[in-house]
Motif scaffolding. Structure first.
Motif, mmCIF file in Angstrom:
data_model
loop_
_atom_site.group_PDB
_atom_site.id
_atom_site.type_symbol
_atom_site.label_atom_id
_atom_site.label_comp_id
_atom_site.label_asym_id
_atom_site.label_seq_id
_atom_site.Cartn_x
_atom_site.Cartn_y
_atom_site.Cartn_z
ATOM 1 N N GLN A 1 -2.676 -2.989 -5.613
ATOM 2 C CA GLN A 1 -3.140 -3.301 -4.043
ATOM 3 C C GLN A 1 -2.854 -4.783 -3.856
ATOM 4 O OE1 GLN A 1 -5.589 -5.687 -4.144
ATOM 5 N NE2 GLN A 1 -6.704 -5.534 -5.864
ATOM 6 N N SER B 1 -8.142 5.812 -6.471
ATOM 7 C CA SER B 1 -7.863 4.797 -5.780
ATOM 8 C C SER B 1 -6.512 4.160 -6.084
ATOM 9 C CB SER B 1 -8.980 3.277 -6.006
ATOM 10 O OG SER B 1 -9.157 3.134 -7.150
ATOM 11 N N PRO B 2 -5.913 3.498 -5.046
ATOM 12 C CA PRO B 2 -4.597 2.840 -5.238
ATOM 13 C C PRO B 2 -4.449 2.398 -6.335
ATOM 14 C CG PRO B 2 -5.250 2.512 -3.006
ATOM 15 C CD PRO B 2 -6.513 3.063 -3.830
ATOM 16 N N LEU C 1 0.940 -1.172 0.002
ATOM 17 C CA LEU C 1 0.049 0.106 0.087
ATOM 18 C C LEU C 1 1.064 1.014 0.077
ATOM 19 C CD1 LEU C 1 -2.952 1.107 0.147
ATOM 20 C CD2 LEU C 1 -2.662 1.159 2.736
ATOM 21 N N ASN D 1 -14.486 -3.529 -1.786
ATOM 22 C CA ASN D 1 -13.795 -3.605 -3.005
ATOM 23 C C ASN D 1 -12.441 -3.046 -2.603
ATOM 24 O OD1 ASN D 1 -12.420 -3.036 -5.447
ATOM 25 N ND2 ASN D 1 -13.809 -1.519 -6.026
ATOM 26 N N MET D 2 -11.459 -4.312 -2.689
ATOM 27 C CA MET D 2 -10.099 -4.146 -2.290
ATOM 28 C C MET D 2 -9.392 -2.908 -2.923
ATOM 29 S SD MET D 2 -8.786 -5.477 0.301
ATOM 30 C CE MET D 2 -7.072 -5.928 0.306
ATOM 31 N N GLU D 3 -9.930 -2.605 -4.065
ATOM 32 C CA GLU D 3 -9.275 -1.377 -4.734
ATOM 33 C C GLU D 3 -9.656 -0.023 -3.787
ATOM 34 O OE1 GLU D 3 -10.633 -0.772 -8.936
ATOM 35 O OE2 GLU D 3 -9.786 -2.660 -9.407
ATOM 36 N N GLU D 4 -10.428 -0.049 -3.138
ATOM 37 C CA GLU D 4 -11.041 1.213 -2.382
ATOM 38 C C GLU D 4 -9.852 1.386 -1.015
ATOM 39 O OE1 GLU D 4 -15.251 1.189 -4.045
ATOM 40 O OE2 GLU D 4 -14.899 0.762 -1.849
ATOM 41 N N LEU D 5 -9.169 0.330 -1.073
ATOM 42 C CA LEU D 5 -8.433 0.376 0.333
ATOM 43 C C LEU D 5 -7.236 1.632 0.324
ATOM 44 C CD1 LEU D 5 -7.099 -1.527 2.725
ATOM 45 C CD2 LEU D 5 -5.437 -2.212 1.201
ATOM 46 N N THR D 6 -7.587 2.333 1.692
ATOM 47 C CA THR D 6 -6.349 3.621 1.607
ATOM 48 C C THR D 6 -5.725 3.394 2.761
ATOM 49 O OG1 THR D 6 -8.217 4.683 2.834
ATOM 50 C CG2 THR D 6 -8.234 5.115 0.412
ATOM 51 N N GLU D 7 -6.046 2.564 3.931
ATOM 52 C CA GLU D 7 -5.448 2.705 4.990
ATOM 53 C C GLU D 7 -5.356 0.994 5.663
ATOM 54 O OE1 GLU D 7 -8.574 4.729 7.693
ATOM 55 O OE2 GLU D 7 -6.497 4.925 8.149
ATOM 56 N N VAL D 8 -4.406 0.668 6.372
ATOM 57 C CA VAL D 8 -4.368 -0.375 7.152
ATOM 58 C C VAL D 8 -3.948 -0.609 8.580
ATOM 59 C CG1 VAL D 8 -3.458 -1.788 4.953
ATOM 60 C CG2 VAL D 8 -1.821 -0.875 6.510
ATOM 61 N N LYS E 1 -11.528 -3.815 6.335
ATOM 62 C CA LYS E 1 -11.174 -4.426 5.149
ATOM 63 C C LYS E 1 -12.553 -3.767 4.153
ATOM 64 C CE LYS E 1 -10.815 -8.405 2.124
ATOM 65 N NZ LYS E 1 -11.274 -9.409 1.630
ATOM 66 N N ASP F 1 -3.296 -6.534 9.339
ATOM 67 C CA ASP F 1 -3.486 -5.370 8.423
ATOM 68 C C ASP F 1 -4.747 -4.847 8.337
ATOM 69 O OD1 ASP F 1 -1.234 -7.067 6.349
ATOM 70 O OD2 ASP F 1 -0.619 -5.015 7.569
ATOM 71 N N LEU F 2 -5.710 -5.723 8.514
ATOM 72 C CA LEU F 2 -7.362 -5.365 8.458
ATOM 73 C C LEU F 2 -8.386 -5.463 9.200
ATOM 74 C CD1 LEU F 2 -7.747 -5.967 4.470
ATOM 75 C CD2 LEU F 2 -7.033 -3.734 5.752
ATOM 76 N N THR G 1 -6.026 -13.565 8.062
ATOM 77 C CA THR G 1 -5.911 -13.800 6.504
ATOM 78 C C THR G 1 -4.439 -12.987 6.251
ATOM 79 O OG1 THR G 1 -8.220 -13.701 6.099
ATOM 80 C CG2 THR G 1 -6.771 -13.470 4.426
ATOM 81 N N TYR G 2 -4.399 -11.743 6.845
ATOM 82 C CA TYR G 2 -3.462 -10.902 6.662
ATOM 83 C C TYR G 2 -2.283 -11.063 7.761
ATOM 84 C CZ TYR G 2 -6.677 -9.345 3.279
ATOM 85 O OH TYR G 2 -7.342 -9.152 2.564
ATOM 86 N N THR H 1 -3.302 -10.648 -0.049
ATOM 87 C CA THR H 1 -2.569 -11.675 -0.094
ATOM 88 C C THR H 1 -3.675 -12.821 -0.550
ATOM 89 O OG1 THR H 1 -3.191 -12.176 2.172
ATOM 90 C CG2 THR H 1 -1.017 -11.508 1.461
#
Lengths: 179, 451
Positions: free
Chosen positions: A100, A96-97, A44, B225-232, B222, B201-202, B181-182, A103
Motif C-alpha cells: 500500500q 489485505s493488499p 493499489l 489501518n491502511m493495510e485494509e485498503l481495498t478500493e479508492v 480511508k 483517492d480517499l 492528502t491524496y 503518500t
C-alpha cells in the motif's frame, strides 16, 4: 491426480504468474521516481495484480509438487524492515493488499500472513513496530535519489539462481519495504 | 435540456466533418503540451483545455459565424493563462505536478466568466473578464501613468472611457488549498451555484465558492489501518438538478450515490450501483479493468454513465443491480490485457460524455479513435482524429478494427493500432452537434455535416 498435460498447463500458468510478478515489481520501483509522488490508485491496482499473480503462482507451484510438504525455506528476514517472512499458503479469500503506497506512509508495512502461518508467528513477533525507522537507512528506502540498480540486481540474481520461492518472497518484501 | 436542442439524433445518418485542429503539428510532443482536460461551458460558446504544463487555453466560438451553419464550429483562442505552477511539498519531499486534472465552468452570472481548475492538490477559481474600454483624462496622472506635479494643474475634467482593443484578462479569485492528502481526481460544481466538491483517492470535500480557508469533509473511505485498503475513489460528481445528491465511483467498479441530507458525513451510501462480475471473464487483470475512470450524469439527471477500461455503461438511477446499457468500446483488447499491462496502457483513464439531449454517448480509444454510441437505435460508430483527415469540412469516414481472422480492406488489425495515440478527453457542445476531441497534444473540433 494431475496428468502430464495438467503439469504443462501448470508450468505455463506458473511462468506467466512469475512474469507478471516481475513486471509488476519493476513498475512499483519505477513509480517511486514518478513526478508527483506515489499514486495511491495505481499502487493499489499494481498490488492487486501482484497478489493474484502470487496466489496463482503459489497454487500452481503447489499443485505441480509431488507432495505438499512444509513451506519452502524463507529468505532471511530483512533487517531494515519489519516485514514478516512471506508465506506460501494461498487463501480462498484475498488477504489485505501486499503493497500500500499511501503518500503519507512511506515507511515499511508488511502483509499479514495467512491464517496458516500462526505456527511460525508468536504473539511477540506480531508486533507492528516499524523497526525500519530506527535502523540505518538502507539504500532502497524512498529517497530523493532513485536507486533502482540494487533492487534490480538482487531480483536478477534471484531469477538466475532459479529459486522461485525465494523470488516471490524476496520480491514482495523488497517491494513493500520500498514504500 | 429540451429534446430538440441538440438537433437531429445522430443515428447512422449522421456524419461528422472536420472543422479545426489546434496545437502543434510536430510529431515530437513536448510533455507540457499534453492536453489533460477539455470542457465546454454551459452555453458552449467557450471551450477550455488544460495541459500538463499547468496552462489553460480558452477558445471562443465565433459569433459572426453562428448563423452560418457550416462555420458555426469555428473556435478561436480567447484567453491563455498559467493556472498552476509546479510546487514542492517540503514535508514529504514530493513534487506537486502542475498538470491540470480538471476544469469545470461556473454558470454565468454576470459579464465575467468563472471556471475552477485543479491540479493534484490545489483548486483555483479563475475570473475571465473582457476589457474593451479604458479611462482617459485623469487629472492627477499623465497618460503614461506618471503623476503630475499638482501645482501644474489648473483645471479639472471628468475622465472618460474610450474604446480599446479587446483584452481578455484571467485572474485567480480564490485559491482552495491544503485540503487533500491524496491526489485530486474530480471537481464538480453544485446546482446551487454556491458549493462545489473536490475528490481525491480517499476523501471528498465540500467547499463554498466564497470561502477558501475551510471545507467540509463529506466522504471519507480511508480505513483506520491502511493495510485494509481495498478500493479508492476514482471520480465524483454532483447531480445536475438535485443539490443534495452526489455520486462517486471506485476502483472496484462500484458507484455510490449519497444524499447530503441524510448525515453530515456521507460514508453510508443511499444507493450502491454494482454489476456482478462475469466469471468467464476472470483474469489476472479483471480487477483492474473494472476500475471506473469516469462518471457523468446525463443532462436530465435520470441516468449516469460510467467508463471502465473496456466499456461504457449507462445506469438508471432507480436500478442499482445492473446498468441499463453496456457498450463495448474496444472488446478486442480483452485478449491483449497482459501486453497493455506491460506498456502501462491498462492504467489509462478514459473519460466519457453525453450529447446535449442525452441520446448519444461518446468516449475515446487508441490509435486516435473515438467512439459514439447512439442509445435508442443501438448504433455505434468509430471515427478517427488525424491530420490526414483534416481538410476543411472533410467528412470523417467510419473506421473499423479487425479483431481477428481475415482483415477486410480499410480495416485495421489490432496489432497495427498505435497505443501511444490515445484519446482520453472528449467533450460535446451542450446544445449543438459540435464535439471537441483531444489527442495527445492536439485539439480537434468536429461538427455534424450540414446538408
Amino acid at each position: 491426480m494431475s496428468t502430464a498435460a495438467d503439469m504443462d498447463v501448470n508450468m505455463d500458468v506458473n511462468m506467466e504468474a512469475r512474469r507478471i510478478l516481475a513486471v509488476s515489481i519493476s513498475k512499483l520501483y519505477a513509480s517511486r521516481a514518478q513526478r508527483g509522488g506515489l499514486r495511491l490508485h495505481r499502487s493499489l491496482l499494481l498490488s492487486l495484480v501482484m497478489r493474484s499473480a502470487r496466489d496463482i503462482y503459489h497454487s500452481s507451484s503447489r499443485d505441480s509438487e509431488p507432495h505438499s510438504g512444509p513451506s519452502p525455506p524463507e529468505e532471511p528476514m530483512d533487517t531494515t524492515s519489519s516485514v514478516e517472512p512471506e508465506r506460501t499458503v494461498s487463501e480462498p479469500q484475498p488477504t489485505s493488499p501486499s503493497a500500500q503506497a499511501a503518500t503519507e506512509e512511506p515507511e515499511a508495512e508488511y502483509e499479514r500472513g495467512a491464517s496458516g502461518d500462526k505456527e511460525n508467528l508468536s504473539p511477540a513477533k506480531q508486533s507492528r513496530k516499524r523497526r525500519g525507522k530506527t535502523s540505518a537507512a538502507p539504500d532502497f528506502l524512498p529517497s530523493k535519489r532513485a536507486r533502482l540498480e540494487p533492487g534490480e540486481e538482487r531480483y536478477a540474481a534471484c531469477c538466475r539462481s532459479g529459486h522461485p520461492e525465494s523470488l516471490t518472497s524476496l520480491s514482495l518484501n523488497r517491494v513493500i519495504s520500498a514504500f | 435540456t429540451s429534446d430538440g436542442a441538440a438537433g437531429p439524433g445522430p443515428g447512422a445518418d449522421m456524419q461528422w466533418c472536420f472543422s479545426q485542429v489546434k496545437g502543434a503539428i510536430d510529431d515530437d510532443v513536448a510533455e507540457a503540451d499534453i492536453i489533460s482536460t477539455v470542457e465546454f461551458n454551459h452555453t458552449g460558446e467557450l471551450l477550455a483545455t488544460g495541459d500538463k504544463g499547468g496552462r489553460v487555453v480558452i477558445f471562443q466560438q465565433e459569433i459572426e459565424n453562428k448563423n452560418l451553419p457550416q462555420f458555426r464550429s469555428e473556435y478561436n483562442v480567447y484567453s491563455t493563462f498559467q493556472s498552476h505552477e509546479p510546487e514542492f511539498d517540503y514535508l514529504k519531499s514530493l513534487e506537486i505536478e502542475e498538470k491540470i486534472n480538471k476544469i469545470r465552468w461556473l454558470p454565468q452570472k454576470n459579464a465575467a466568466q468563472f471556471l475552477l481548475s485543479t491540479n493534484d492538490k490545489t483548486i483555483k477559481l479563475w475570473k475571465i473578464s473582457e476589457r474593451d474600454k479604458r479611462p482617459e483624462g485623469y487629472n492627477l496622472k499623465e497618460e503614461d501613468g506618471r503623476y503630475k506635479d499638482p501645482n501644474s494643474i489648473t483645471a479639472l475634467r471628468v475622465p472618460v472611457l474610450i474604446p480599446m482593443d479587446l483584452m481578455v484578462e484571467a485572474s485567480p479569485r480564490r485559491v482552495f488549498s491544503n485540503a487533500h492528502t491524496y491526489h485530486i481526481n474530480s471537481i464538480s460544481v453544485n446546482s446551487d451555484n454556491e458549493t462545489y466538491l473536490s475528490a481525491d483517492d480517499l476523501r471528498i470535500n465540500l467547499w463554498n465558492l466564497e470561502i477558501t480557508d475551510r471545507s467540509f469533509n463529506i466522504v471519507d473511505i480511508k480505513p483506520t489501518n491502511m493495510e485494509e485498503l481495498t478500493e479508492v475513489i476514482t471520480a465524483a460528481e454532483f447531480h445536475p438538478l438535485h443539490c443534495n445528491t452526489l455520486v462517486y465511483s471506485s476502483s472496484k467498479g462500484t458507484i455510490r450515490l449519497c444524499d447530503m441530507r441524510e448525515s453530515a458525513l456521507c460514508d453510508k451510501h443511499s444507493k450502491l450501483f454494482e454489476e456482478p462480475e462475469d466469471p468467464s471473464n476472470r483474469s489476472f487483470f479483471s480487477e483492474i479493468i473494472s476500475s471506473i475512470s469516469d462518471v457523468k450524469f446525463s443532462h436530465n439527471g435520470r441516468y449516469m454513465m460510467t467508463r471502465d477500461y473496456l466499456s461504457v455503461k449507462v445506469w438508471d438511477l432507480n436500478m442499482e443491480n445492473r446498468p441499463v446499457e453496456t457498450y463495448q468500446v474496444h472488446e478486442y483488447l480483452r485478449s491483449k490485457l497482459c501486453s497493455l499491462y506491460e506498456n502501462d496502457c491498462i492504467f489509462d483513464k478514459f473519460e466519457c460524455c453525453w450529447n446535449g439531449n442525452d441520446s448519444v454517448v461518446m468516449t475515446g480509444s487508441y490509435n486516435n479513435f473515438f467512439r459514439m454510441f447512439e442509445r435508442s437505435q443501438r448504433r455505434d460508430v468509430t471515427l478517427e482524429a488525424s491530420r490526414e483527415n483534416s481538410k476543411p469540412l472533410q467528412v470523417l469516414k467510419p473506421r473499423k478494427v479487425c479483431a481477428g481472422g481475415k482483415r477486410k480492406k480499410d480495416e485495421i488489425s489490432v496489432d497495427s493500432l498505435d497505443f501511444n495515440k490515445k484519446i482520453l478527453h472528449t467533450a460535446w457542445h451542450p446544445q449543438e452537434n459540435i464535439i471537441a476531441v483531444a489527442t495527445t497534444n492536439n485539439l480537434y473540433i468536429f461538427q455534424d455535416k450540414v446538408n
